[in-house]
Design a protein around this motif. Structure first.
Motif, mmCIF file in Angstrom:
data_model
loop_
_atom_site.group_PDB
_atom_site.id
_atom_site.type_symbol
_atom_site.label_atom_id
_atom_site.label_comp_id
_atom_site.label_asym_id
_atom_site.label_seq_id
_atom_site.Cartn_x
_atom_site.Cartn_y
_atom_site.Cartn_z
ATOM 1 N N MET A 122 0.816 -1.206 0.000
ATOM 2 C CA MET A 122 0.000 0.000 0.000
ATOM 3 C C MET A 122 0.854 1.263 0.000
ATOM 4 O O MET A 122 2.068 1.208 0.171
ATOM 5 C CB MET A 122 -0.941 -0.036 1.210
ATOM 6 C CG MET A 122 -1.987 -1.149 1.117
ATOM 7 S SD MET A 122 -3.021 -1.319 2.586
ATOM 8 C CE MET A 122 -1.877 -2.149 3.706
ATOM 9 N N CYS A 124 1.287 3.472 2.108
ATOM 10 C CA CYS A 124 1.986 3.697 3.371
ATOM 11 C C CYS A 124 3.177 2.762 3.550
ATOM 12 O O CYS A 124 3.984 2.943 4.465
ATOM 13 C CB CYS A 124 1.023 3.528 4.537
ATOM 14 S SG CYS A 124 0.203 1.904 4.558
ATOM 15 N N HIS A 126 2.870 -0.564 4.138
ATOM 16 C CA HIS A 126 2.426 -1.800 4.776
ATOM 17 C C HIS A 126 1.860 -2.751 3.722
ATOM 18 O O HIS A 126 1.496 -2.329 2.622
ATOM 19 C CB HIS A 126 1.387 -1.506 5.858
ATOM 20 C CG HIS A 126 1.949 -0.802 7.043
ATOM 21 N ND1 HIS A 126 1.514 0.442 7.472
ATOM 22 C CD2 HIS A 126 2.964 -1.145 7.882
ATOM 23 C CE1 HIS A 126 2.218 0.819 8.525
ATOM 24 N NE2 HIS A 126 3.101 -0.133 8.791
ATOM 25 N N TYR A 133 -6.776 -7.144 0.068
ATOM 26 C CA TYR A 133 -6.820 -5.704 -0.216
ATOM 27 C C TYR A 133 -8.040 -5.374 -1.075
ATOM 28 O O TYR A 133 -8.777 -4.419 -0.796
ATOM 29 C CB TYR A 133 -5.537 -5.287 -0.925
ATOM 30 C CG TYR A 133 -5.537 -3.868 -1.440
ATOM 31 C CD1 TYR A 133 -5.242 -2.802 -0.591
ATOM 32 C CD2 TYR A 133 -5.836 -3.600 -2.780
ATOM 33 C CE1 TYR A 133 -5.246 -1.499 -1.068
ATOM 34 C CE2 TYR A 133 -5.843 -2.299 -3.258
ATOM 35 C CZ TYR A 133 -5.548 -1.251 -2.406
ATOM 36 O OH TYR A 133 -5.562 0.033 -2.881
ATOM 37 N N CYS A 143 -8.754 2.685 4.461
ATOM 38 C CA CYS A 143 -7.631 3.001 5.355
ATOM 39 C C CYS A 143 -6.816 1.746 5.646
ATOM 40 O O CYS A 143 -7.377 0.652 5.774
ATOM 41 C CB CYS A 143 -8.133 3.600 6.670
ATOM 42 S SG CYS A 143 -8.983 5.168 6.493
ATOM 43 N N CYS A 144 -5.513 1.907 5.773
ATOM 44 C CA CYS A 144 -4.647 0.792 6.134
ATOM 45 C C CYS A 144 -5.048 0.266 7.513
ATOM 46 O O CYS A 144 -5.160 1.045 8.469
ATOM 47 C CB CYS A 144 -3.187 1.260 6.141
ATOM 48 S SG CYS A 144 -2.028 0.056 6.837
ATOM 49 N N VAL A 151 -5.378 4.547 1.666
ATOM 50 C CA VAL A 151 -4.613 3.679 0.764
ATOM 51 C C VAL A 151 -4.869 3.995 -0.704
ATOM 52 O O VAL A 151 -4.204 3.451 -1.586
ATOM 53 C CB VAL A 151 -4.914 2.190 1.043
ATOM 54 C CG1 VAL A 151 -4.500 1.821 2.454
ATOM 55 C CG2 VAL A 151 -6.395 1.871 0.812
#
Length: 219
Positions: A122, A124, A126, A133, A143-144, A151
């Motif tokens: 992603m 971020c 992660h 996903y 959101c992660c 994301v």
């Protein structure tokens, strides 16, 4: 009568001897039988002591990961900080998170590092299974699950919330109250006017925020 079953986990690297299934000859681990010459596997890794007849998987051994992977060595590179092999499309194009693959998928909880399933990295940095996903996005979760950062590009959604807030006037008692918020996307802390629909980050304009202090009446 009660039966007891015991699970034995094979440590491949510790294997010293194998037995040929054709001629029953016990011998040191090798790709070809020393007695009858039969091939024990189209793919063979002497490090992992791993045999496989399905070469369509394009197996390769990564020295840094310490395991065999599938998909073709030319299609992957090893990221030293993330501690795993990633698609070449992510070379210089992802946020590094130390040992990001050495944890469980936050959705299905399967260990990611040696998982055979495709993995998504992603924005971020992660990671989770690609299928997990996609299911998360299909359920309108953007959101992660680990760090709560957005994301995907949420610009259109933030604009929609802007319009909804503009059309929704707060009652007089709450119209000028302020709250302190923390933005999950940029990690900035700002004080903004409270609104029942959402609080907009004063730094990056994201609505992916959380209140960290109760409403404050104007002085």
């Amino acid at each position: 009568m009660q039966s007891h079953f015991y699970r034995h986990d094979l440590v491949r690297r510790d294997v010293k001897q194998v037995v040929c299934s054709v001629c029953d000859t016990e011998q040191p681990v090798a790709q070809v039988c020393t007695n009858c010459g039969v091939g024990m596997g189209e793919y063979f890794c002497d490090i992992c002591k791993f045999f496989d007849d399905d070469t369509g998987k394009q197996q390769f051994h990564c020295d840094e990961c310490g395991i065999c992977r599938v998909g073709g060595q030319e299609n992957f590179f090893h990221c030293d900080k993330c501690g795993s092999c990633y698609s070449v499309t992510l070379r210089g194009n992802h946020s590094c998170v130390e040992n990001s693959m050495r944890h469980h998928c936050p959705i299905c909880y399967e260990y990611l590092f040696d998982s055979m399933k495709d993995t998504s990295v992603m924005k971020c940095g992660h990671t989770m299974h690609l299928e997990c996903y996609r299911e998360m996005i299909n359920r309108d979760k953007f959101c992660c699950p680990i760090c709560s950062k957005s994301v995907i590009d949420m610009t259109r959604e933030w604009k929609r919330i802007d319009e909804e807030i503009e059309a929704t006037v707060m009652p007089e008692d709450y119209r000028y109250k302020k709250v302190w918020i923390l933005c999950n996307d940029c990690n900035d802390t700002t004080q903004v006017y409270f609104h029942i629909i959402g609080q907009k980050c004063g730094h990056c304009s994201s609505y992916n925020t959380r209140t960290i202090a109760p409403p404050v009446l104007p002085q």
